[in-house]
Motif scaffolding. Structure first.
Motif, PDB file in Angstrom:
ATOM      1  N   ILE A  17       0.945  -1.300   0.121  1.00 41.25           N
ATOM      2  CA  ILE A  17       0.011  -0.148  -0.114  1.00 41.25           C
ATOM      3  C   ILE A  17       0.827   1.226   0.038  1.00 41.25           C
ATOM      4  N   PHE A  34       1.183   6.692   6.860  1.00 36.94           N
ATOM      5  CA  PHE A  34       0.830   6.548   5.370  1.00 36.94           C
ATOM      6  C   PHE A  34       1.706   7.146   4.457  1.00 36.94           C
ATOM      7  N   ARG A  35       2.067   6.666   3.434  1.00 39.92           N
ATOM      8  CA  ARG A  35       2.734   7.692   2.049  1.00 39.92           C
ATOM      9  C   ARG A  35       3.995   8.452   2.688  1.00 39.92           C
ATOM     10  N   ILE A 164      -6.558   2.688  -0.393  1.00 36.78           N
ATOM     11  CA  ILE A 164      -5.661   1.990   0.785  1.00 36.78           C
ATOM     12  C   ILE A 164      -6.689   1.245   1.562  1.00 36.78           C
TER      13      ILE A 164
END
Length: 180
Positions: A17, A34-35, A164
Motif C-alpha cells: 500500500i 501512510f505515504r 488504501i
C-alpha cells in the motif's frame, strides 16, 4: 519514564500500500504513517521529536523489528493478528477507549459500524466522534481503523485514502480484489 526522555526509533518500510513509516519507543509501536515519502517522513519525525522532546533515531529496536516482521506477515497473508506491544501515548480519553475496543474487538476479516463501535464503548450517539477517533488513529493498519464502515454499507472515510482502505479490506477478504 517521562515522555521527554523516551528514545524513539523509526524506519520506513515498503509495503503493497506504499511506504509506511513505523516508529517505536521502549514501550512499543507508537506511530504508523501512510505515504511516507521523504517529505512526509521528515514531517512525521519532526512531530515525534516535538512530542517526545528528543530527536527520533533511524535505528532498529526490538518493538520496531517485531512490527516490521508482523507487517510483512500481514501483507503476505500469513498474519491475522498483531501482537507487537503498543505505546498508546499519542492518544487519550475517548479516542484511546475507541481504539482499544477496535484493536481488541474487531478481528481480521470483519468490519464494524461507527455507531456499533460507539455503543461498545458506552457512548451511544457518538458515531461521529468515533469517526474522528479513526481519523486521529496514530497506529493505522495495526489498530485496524480500515475495518470501520458506515452502517448503511458505505465504506466510510479513511485517513490513508479510500484506495488504501479498499486494498486492506480486500487483503482481509471483506471486499473483492480491485480489477485494476
Amino acid at each position: 519514564m517521562t515522555e521527554s526522555n523516551r528514545t524513539v526509533s523509526w524506519s520506513v518500510q515498503d509495503t503493497p500500500i506504499g511506504p509506511l513509516l513505523l516508529a517505536a519507543t521502549r514501550e512499543g509501536l507508537v506511530n504508523v504513517v501512510f505515504r511516507a515519502g521523504e517529505e512526509t517522513a521528515r514531517d512525521a519525525v519532526a512531530r515525534l521529536a516535538a512530542r517526545f522532546g528528543t530527536e527520533p533515531v533511524r535505528d532498529r529496536s526490538s518493538h520496531l523489528d517485531q512490527a516490521i516482521g508482523e507487517l510483512h506477515g500481514y501483507f503476505s497473508g500469513t498474519l491475522r493478528q498483531f501482537t507487537v506491544a503498543l505505546d498508546w501515548s499519542l492518544c487519550a480519553g475517548f479516542n484511546r477507549r475507541v481504539l482499544h475496543e477496535l484493536a481488541d474487538g474487531v478481528p481480521y476479516g470483519t468490519v464494524v459500524g461507527y455507531q456499533t463501535l460507539a455503543d461498545r464503548v458506552g457512548e451511544p450517539g457518538a458515531a461521529r466522534a468515533v469517526g474522528m477517533a479513526m481519523g486521529a488513529n496514530p497506529l493505522p493498519v495495526v489498530v485496524p481503523c480500515h475495518r470501520v464502515v458506515e452502517s448503511d454499507g458505505g465504506i466510510g472515510g479513511f485517513g490513508g485514502g479510500l484506495e488504501i482502505k479498499r486494498a486492506l479490506l480486500a487483503l482481509e477478504g471483506v471486499l473483492p480484489e480491485p480489477l485494476f
